[in-house]
Design a protein around this motif. Structure first.
Motif, PDB file in Angstrom:
ATOM      1  N   TRP A  59      35.713  -6.045   8.897  1.00  0.00           N
ATOM      2  CA  TRP A  59      35.915  -5.010   9.902  1.00  0.00           C
ATOM      3  C   TRP A  59      34.568  -4.441  10.329  1.00  0.00           C
ATOM      4  CZ3 TRP A  59      38.805  -3.497  13.552  1.00  0.00           C
ATOM      5  CH2 TRP A  59      38.757  -2.197  14.061  1.00  0.00           C
TER       6      TRP A  59
ATOM      7  N   GLY B  70      34.603  -1.429  16.485  1.00  0.00           N
ATOM      8  CA  GLY B  70      36.054  -1.468  16.403  1.00  0.00           C
ATOM      9  C   GLY B  70      36.611  -2.864  16.552  1.00  0.00           C
ATOM     10  N   GLU B  71      35.929  -3.834  15.924  1.00  0.00           N
ATOM     11  CA  GLU B  71      36.329  -5.234  16.031  1.00  0.00           C
ATOM     12  C   GLU B  71      36.510  -5.858  14.658  1.00  0.00           C
ATOM     13  OE1 GLU B  71      33.986  -6.480  20.145  1.00  0.00           O
ATOM     14  OE2 GLU B  71      33.133  -7.009  18.200  1.00  0.00           O
TER      15      GLU B  71
ATOM     16  N   ARG C  74      40.189  -8.019  18.511  1.00  0.00           N
ATOM     17  CA  ARG C  74      40.581  -6.608  18.531  1.00  0.00           C
ATOM     18  C   ARG C  74      42.069  -6.502  18.226  1.00  0.00           C
ATOM     19  NH1 ARG C  74      36.944  -3.032  20.496  1.00  0.00           N
ATOM     20  NH2 ARG C  74      35.097  -3.885  21.552  1.00  0.00           N
TER      21      ARG C  74
ATOM     22  N   ARG D  22      35.584 -13.129  16.979  1.00  0.00           N
ATOM     23  CA  ARG D  22      35.657 -11.694  17.214  1.00  0.00           C
ATOM     24  C   ARG D  22      37.023 -11.380  17.797  1.00  0.00           C
ATOM     25  NH1 ARG D  22      33.169 -10.787  21.532  1.00  0.00           N
ATOM     26  NH2 ARG D  22      33.417  -8.533  21.396  1.00  0.00           N
TER      27      ARG D  22
ATOM     28  N   GLU E 199      38.688 -12.271  21.106  1.00  0.00           N
ATOM     29  CA  GLU E 199      37.782 -11.955  22.200  1.00  0.00           C
ATOM     30  C   GLU E 199      36.719 -13.032  22.404  1.00  0.00           C
ATOM     31  OE1 GLU E 199      37.790  -9.082  24.122  1.00  0.00           O
ATOM     32  OE2 GLU E 199      39.647  -8.386  23.175  1.00  0.00           O
TER      33      GLU E 199
END
Length: 311
Positions: free
Chosen positions: A29, A34-35, A50, A48, A60
């Motif tokens: 984390w 915030g990924e 979310r 990566r 992403e």
């Protein structure tokens, strides 16, 4: 019977991604952006993603590295360090990838699971054909310290909430070790046995929660097991994939457990039986994780071409 079948179940995980991995591993984390980061080791890919509605993970980006990607960590600035086959790779914020010098050798040997320690030093183990595999730490002053040199397959790493205990996994012996650890200096005490898994399952990736319980992905056991600080299994999450490879707590509140799985070594029959193998799963188990350690970043990029003595 599955190992740990007698342990109470915690809940049912949900499928979080639609892309199967040969050897999905190392979920991490990133609290700054915030990924979620994770790897597909043999493909050499870092992902990566979310969180999406209902516990799903939206991919992403897929970032290809030159060889294997055993583990990934990220700095506060957004730099990545990736454990390659024989060396570390570094990805700058602008996407530029540079290679560190070769640190280990051998055609059948590679770096495996790794994480930053509480001070941001990168700790990583090796996988190979011998019973002399290593757990090493890349210091911030260009040294590499050997913590262990007698492992069958160095695997998961986790620290307690205060950083004063380090858990480490030796997969093929089915053993989980614990040792005292100074979070500032990195001085490590002698390891001692925390638990030895029964049956056909093997301990793989691990993480701790805010209550200092240890969560263990059981490769070949199709489950994640929660252990008390005394080393007793107290809860189980069944996963619809035999090879459960790693776990971490993620999300803004660190209340979502992310579980990676793999298709490696599954037969054609098993792939039909377990069509969700290789995917990521999530579950909210009712406890929170600990704040993730960030890599120290560019200051720790230097690495020698040989290892120093065991601490």
């Amino acid at each position: 019977m599955r190992p740990f079948a007698h342990i109470p179940t915690i809940g049912t995980p949900r499928v979080a991604t639609g892309v199967p991995h040969f050897l999905g591993e190392g979920p991490t984390w990133d609290p700054v952006r915030g990924e979620l980061l994770w790897v597909d080791i043999m493909a050499g890919d870092v992902y990566r993603g979310r969180f999406a509605y209902g516990g799903g993970i939206q991919i992403e980006e897929r970032i290809a590295f030159p060889d294997t990607a055993g583990a990934v960590a990220i700095s506060r600035a957004g730099e990545m360090v990736v454990a390659g086959t024989h060396r570390l790779y570094f990805r700058a914020v602008d996407g530029t990838v540079t290679a560190g010098p070769e640190v280990i050798g051998g055609d059948e040997r590679r770096f495996n699971d790794g994480k930053p320690d509480p001070a941001g030093r990168f700790v990583v183990g090796t996988k190979g054909p011998t019973s002399e595999e290593q757990l090493v730490r890349f210091e911030t002053d260009s040294r590499v310290t050997v913590l262990d040199d007698d492992l069958s397959l160095s695997n998961g790493l986790a620290w307690t909430r205060d950083g004063r205990l380090l858990y480490s996994v030796d997969t093929l012996t089915r053993r989980i070790f614990v040792r005292d650890y100074d979070p500032e200096s990195g001085k490590a005490g002698a390891r001692r046995l925390f638990s030895e898994l029964p049956g056909d399952g093997y301990p793989d990736g691990i993480t701790t929660d805010a209550d200092d319980h240890l969560w263990v992905a059981v490769w070949g056991g199709g489950c994640v097991v929660r252990y008390s600080p005394a080393g007793e299994p107290v809860g189980r999450i069944d996963v619809p994939a035999p090879h459960v490879s790693c776990v971490t707590f993620a999300g803004p509140d660190l209340d979502t457990l992310v579980i990676t799985t793999a298709t490696e070594n599954l037969t054609d029959e098993q792939l039909v039986q377990y069509p969700l193998a290789g995917l990521l799963f999530t579950i909210r188990p009712g406890v929170r994780g600990n704040h993730p350690h960030l890599w120290a970043g560019a200051a720790s990029r230097l690495a020698p071409t040989s290892l120093e003595g065991t601490e």
